[in-house]
Design a protein around this motif. Structure first.
Motif, PDB file in Angstrom:
ATOM      1  N   ALA A   1      18.612 -27.296 -37.233  1.00 40.70           N
ATOM      2  CA  ALA A   1      17.910 -26.649 -36.381  1.00 40.70           C
ATOM      3  C   ALA A   1      18.111 -25.195 -36.110  1.00 40.70           C
ATOM      4  CB  ALA A   1      18.055 -27.349 -34.992  1.00 40.70           C
ATOM      5  N   GLY A   2      19.252 -24.615 -36.336  1.00 39.04           N
ATOM      6  CA  GLY A   2      19.271 -23.106 -36.625  1.00 39.04           C
ATOM      7  C   GLY A   2      19.734 -22.672 -37.873  1.00 39.04           C
ATOM      8  N   ALA A   3      19.118 -23.210 -38.846  1.00 39.29           N
ATOM      9  CA  ALA A   3      19.410 -22.774 -40.321  1.00 39.29           C
ATOM     10  C   ALA A   3      18.414 -21.842 -40.948  1.00 39.29           C
ATOM     11  CB  ALA A   3      19.721 -23.864 -41.308  1.00 39.29           C
TER      12      ALA A   3
ATOM     13  N   GLU B   1      10.486 -29.140 -39.684  1.00 37.82           N
ATOM     14  CA  GLU B   1      10.350 -29.344 -38.360  1.00 37.82           C
ATOM     15  C   GLU B   1      11.245 -29.017 -37.416  1.00 37.82           C
ATOM     16  OE1 GLU B   1       8.307 -33.119 -38.514  1.00 37.82           O
ATOM     17  OE2 GLU B   1       6.598 -32.430 -39.899  1.00 37.82           O
ATOM     18  N   LEU B   2      12.414 -29.621 -37.850  1.00 34.62           N
ATOM     19  CA  LEU B   2      13.731 -29.399 -37.046  1.00 34.62           C
ATOM     20  C   LEU B   2      13.930 -28.205 -36.574  1.00 34.62           C
ATOM     21  CD1 LEU B   2      15.935 -32.104 -38.762  1.00 34.62           C
ATOM     22  CD2 LEU B   2      14.740 -32.387 -36.505  1.00 34.62           C
ATOM     23  N   GLY B   3      13.609 -27.136 -37.655  1.00 34.57           N
ATOM     24  CA  GLY B   3      13.797 -26.006 -37.170  1.00 34.57           C
ATOM     25  C   GLY B   3      14.362 -24.929 -38.393  1.00 34.57           C
ATOM     26  N   ALA B   4      14.622 -25.488 -39.560  1.00 28.65           N
ATOM     27  CA  ALA B   4      15.082 -24.945 -40.632  1.00 28.65           C
ATOM     28  C   ALA B   4      14.065 -24.012 -41.216  1.00 28.65           C
ATOM     29  CB  ALA B   4      15.328 -25.908 -41.877  1.00 28.65           C
ATOM     30  N   ALA B   5      14.451 -22.753 -41.506  1.00 32.11           N
ATOM     31  CA  ALA B   5      13.457 -21.790 -41.875  1.00 32.11           C
ATOM     32  C   ALA B   5      12.709 -22.057 -43.238  1.00 32.11           C
ATOM     33  CB  ALA B   5      13.940 -20.256 -41.826  1.00 32.11           C
ATOM     34  N   THR B   6      13.733 -22.401 -44.397  1.00 27.62           N
ATOM     35  CA  THR B   6      13.419 -22.734 -45.625  1.00 27.62           C
ATOM     36  C   THR B   6      14.149 -23.835 -46.003  1.00 27.62           C
ATOM     37  OG1 THR B   6      12.711 -20.371 -46.050  1.00 27.62           O
ATOM     38  CG2 THR B   6      13.417 -21.834 -48.015  1.00 27.62           C
TER      39      THR B   6
ATOM     40  N   LEU C   1      22.885 -24.044 -44.753  1.00 27.74           N
ATOM     41  CA  LEU C   1      23.593 -25.451 -44.953  1.00 27.74           C
ATOM     42  C   LEU C   1      23.572 -26.124 -45.979  1.00 27.74           C
ATOM     43  CD1 LEU C   1      24.816 -27.811 -42.901  1.00 27.74           C
ATOM     44  CD2 LEU C   1      22.403 -28.402 -42.458  1.00 27.74           C
ATOM     45  N   ASP C   2      24.645 -27.212 -46.249  1.00 27.27           N
ATOM     46  CA  ASP C   2      24.426 -27.943 -47.486  1.00 27.27           C
ATOM     47  C   ASP C   2      25.114 -29.169 -47.054  1.00 27.27           C
ATOM     48  OD1 ASP C   2      24.283 -29.379 -49.779  1.00 27.27           O
ATOM     49  OD2 ASP C   2      25.212 -27.853 -50.975  1.00 27.27           O
ATOM     50  N   PRO C   3      24.424 -30.275 -46.842  1.00 29.84           N
ATOM     51  CA  PRO C   3      24.991 -31.540 -46.167  1.00 29.84           C
ATOM     52  C   PRO C   3      25.847 -32.076 -47.444  1.00 29.84           C
ATOM     53  CG  PRO C   3      22.642 -31.439 -45.814  1.00 29.84           C
ATOM     54  CD  PRO C   3      22.958 -30.434 -46.714  1.00 29.84           C
ATOM     55  N   ASN C   4      25.601 -32.068 -48.560  1.00 35.27           N
ATOM     56  CA  ASN C   4      26.592 -32.408 -49.695  1.00 35.27           C
ATOM     57  C   ASN C   4      27.195 -33.686 -49.528  1.00 35.27           C
ATOM     58  OD1 ASN C   4      27.806 -32.191 -52.286  1.00 35.27           O
ATOM     59  ND2 ASN C   4      29.499 -31.169 -51.430  1.00 35.27           N
TER      60      ASN C   4
ATOM     61  N   ARG D   1      25.712 -40.661 -37.261  1.00 35.66           N
ATOM     62  CA  ARG D   1      26.426 -39.529 -36.819  1.00 35.66           C
ATOM     63  C   ARG D   1      26.103 -38.536 -37.632  1.00 35.66           C
ATOM     64  NH1 ARG D   1      30.418 -43.600 -35.756  1.00 35.66           N
ATOM     65  NH2 ARG D   1      31.579 -42.733 -37.521  1.00 35.66           N
ATOM     66  N   LEU D   2      26.157 -38.471 -39.081  1.00 37.06           N
ATOM     67  CA  LEU D   2      26.287 -37.432 -39.868  1.00 37.06           C
ATOM     68  C   LEU D   2      24.696 -36.909 -39.900  1.00 37.06           C
ATOM     69  CD1 LEU D   2      27.017 -35.684 -42.320  1.00 37.06           C
ATOM     70  CD2 LEU D   2      26.450 -37.344 -43.713  1.00 37.06           C
ATOM     71  N   ARG D   3      23.771 -37.789 -39.845  1.00 38.84           N
ATOM     72  CA  ARG D   3      22.390 -37.587 -39.661  1.00 38.84           C
ATOM     73  C   ARG D   3      21.930 -36.632 -38.464  1.00 38.84           C
ATOM     74  NH1 ARG D   3      20.203 -42.466 -40.011  1.00 38.84           N
ATOM     75  NH2 ARG D   3      20.139 -42.538 -42.059  1.00 38.84           N
ATOM     76  N   GLU D   4      22.769 -36.957 -37.425  1.00 36.35           N
ATOM     77  CA  GLU D   4      22.639 -35.989 -36.484  1.00 36.35           C
ATOM     78  C   GLU D   4      23.098 -34.802 -36.381  1.00 36.35           C
ATOM     79  OE1 GLU D   4      24.607 -38.653 -33.263  1.00 36.35           O
ATOM     80  OE2 GLU D   4      22.825 -40.159 -32.816  1.00 36.35           O
ATOM     81  N   VAL D   5      24.316 -34.988 -36.966  1.00 35.39           N
ATOM     82  CA  VAL D   5      25.103 -33.358 -37.323  1.00 35.39           C
ATOM     83  C   VAL D   5      24.207 -32.654 -38.197  1.00 35.39           C
ATOM     84  CG1 VAL D   5      26.959 -32.305 -38.593  1.00 35.39           C
ATOM     85  CG2 VAL D   5      27.414 -34.206 -36.825  1.00 35.39           C
ATOM     86  N   VAL D   6      23.484 -33.211 -39.213  1.00 32.74           N
ATOM     87  CA  VAL D   6      22.595 -32.483 -40.110  1.00 32.74           C
ATOM     88  C   VAL D   6      21.485 -31.906 -39.359  1.00 32.74           C
ATOM     89  CG1 VAL D   6      21.131 -32.479 -42.064  1.00 32.74           C
ATOM     90  CG2 VAL D   6      23.274 -33.669 -42.252  1.00 32.74           C
ATOM     91  N   ALA D   7      20.779 -32.645 -38.425  1.00 37.71           N
ATOM     92  CA  ALA D   7      19.737 -32.359 -37.595  1.00 37.71           C
ATOM     93  C   ALA D   7      19.951 -31.093 -36.658  1.00 37.71           C
ATOM     94  CB  ALA D   7      19.197 -33.457 -36.813  1.00 37.71           C
ATOM     95  N   GLU D   8      21.404 -31.273 -36.253  1.00 37.64           N
ATOM     96  CA  GLU D   8      21.843 -30.133 -35.276  1.00 37.64           C
ATOM     97  C   GLU D   8      22.097 -28.882 -36.039  1.00 37.64           C
ATOM     98  OE1 GLU D   8      26.345 -29.089 -33.436  1.00 37.64           O
ATOM     99  OE2 GLU D   8      25.842 -31.114 -33.757  1.00 37.64           O
TER     100      GLU D   8
END
Length: 313
Positions: free
Chosen positions: A183-185, A213-218, A156-159, A173-180
């Motif tokens: 979490a699986g990245a 903490e949200l779930g991103a591995a790296t 993921l790259d929010p850019n 809203r974008l902050r929520e999408v990035v968190a979503e």
């Protein structure tokens, strides 16, 4: 050595870059879009890549297709839409370019979930999602579907582009999408400017730790000339310095970091330890340094031979 391909879902458009010729202001045309730059960068570094996105029905879109095809990027996942190609006008008043976007509806924002080439997504070793398509309802839905179907590594790259955010609610809203998505990245890459906008007042190491903490591995957070912060799984954030160069044009530098990381994921998979991530990021910063020494974004993306020639050690 691993084999396989990356699927890059995102925008392709045309940049108009502010400049000067003979003392008069001019705009230099360049095929652009962060995800397009990533796709071209992966291909130049020896990786197989497919681009997924919507392209307009005009001559500018033909130029986008020609550049992608010429770089060896697959176009099977693209769709043609009835819209003129979006223009991104870039002006420079600081270290980060200021982009204003023209085109309604945006040509890059019309790929729907039903348009998605499911087989391409499921078969990819790496799936890239992110950038400004996350702000468009249709392409956000397509990205969510791709994220859920991905059989390989998810990056993921929010850019973030502030000009496309019409107030605090849009930023929320974008902050929520990035968190979503984080979490699986398996990997999240963002810039210092992204971090400052999404998480104002937080130190970069804190932002990296939060996304973990949200779930991103790296998490990799680029800092321009100051290098990058890398926070691998189960390890503290570490700063990796950037090589010293005389920058000509920083357009696409952050995208080249992501391209290098994706290309190495394709070639070798995920590193087995934090030191492996530090080495990957150091190499990605050398790739970005080469990009900064030439004008042009996508057309400045180097080959591995070029990077090795510039930085033999």
């Amino acid at each position: 050595m691993r084999m396989g391909y990356a699927a890059v879902l995102g925008e392709a458009l045309v940049d108009l870059l502010d400049g000067e010729c003979g003392g008069a202001p001019v705009y230099r045309q360049a095929v652009g879009g962060g995800p397009l730059n990533v796709a071209v960068g992966v291909a130049r570094l020896g990786g197989q890549v497919q681009f997924l996105g919507s392209l307009g029905d005009d001559v500018l879109a033909d130029r986008i297709r020609a550049l992608l095809a010429g770089a060896g990027v697959g176009l099977a996942g693209t769709v043609t839409v009835t819209a003129p190609t979006t223009l991104a006008v870039a002006t420079y008043a600081g270290p980060e370019p200021d982009f204003r976007f023209y085109g309604d509806p945006p040509s890059y924002g019309l790929l729907t979930a039903d348009d998605l080439d499911v087989a391409l997504v499921e078969g990819a070793d790496v799936l890239y999602c992110g950038s400004i398509v996350l702000l468009q309802p249709a392409t956000l839905a397509a990205s969510r579907r791709a994220w859920s179907l991905a059989g390989g590594l998810r990056v993921l790259d929010p850019n973030v582009r502030p000009r496309l955010l019409d107030g605090p609610e849009a930023l929320g809203r974008l902050r929520e999408v990035v968190a979503e998505f984080a979490a699986g990245a398996h990997l999240v890459k963002l810039s210092r400017a992204d971090a400052e906008l999404l998480y104002p007042g937080e130190p970069v190491e804190g932002v990296a730790a939060y996304l973990r903490e949200l779930g991103a591995a790296t998490v990799v957070l680029t800092l321009g000339a100051d290098g990058a912060v890398v926070a691998p799984a189960d390890a503290d954030p570490v700063r990796v310095p950037a090589p010293t160069v005389r920058a000509v044009d920083a357009t696409g530098a952050g995208d080249s970091v992501m391209a290098a990381l994706v290309a190495d994921l394709l070639r070798d998979g995920e590193p087995g330890d934090p030191a492996g991530w530090h080495e990957r990021v150091a190499y990605a910063l050398r790739v970005a340094a080469v990009v900064c020494e030439s004008p042009g974004g996508a057309v400045a993306m180097p080959t591995r031979a070029h990077v090795h020639s510039r930085f033999p050690s």
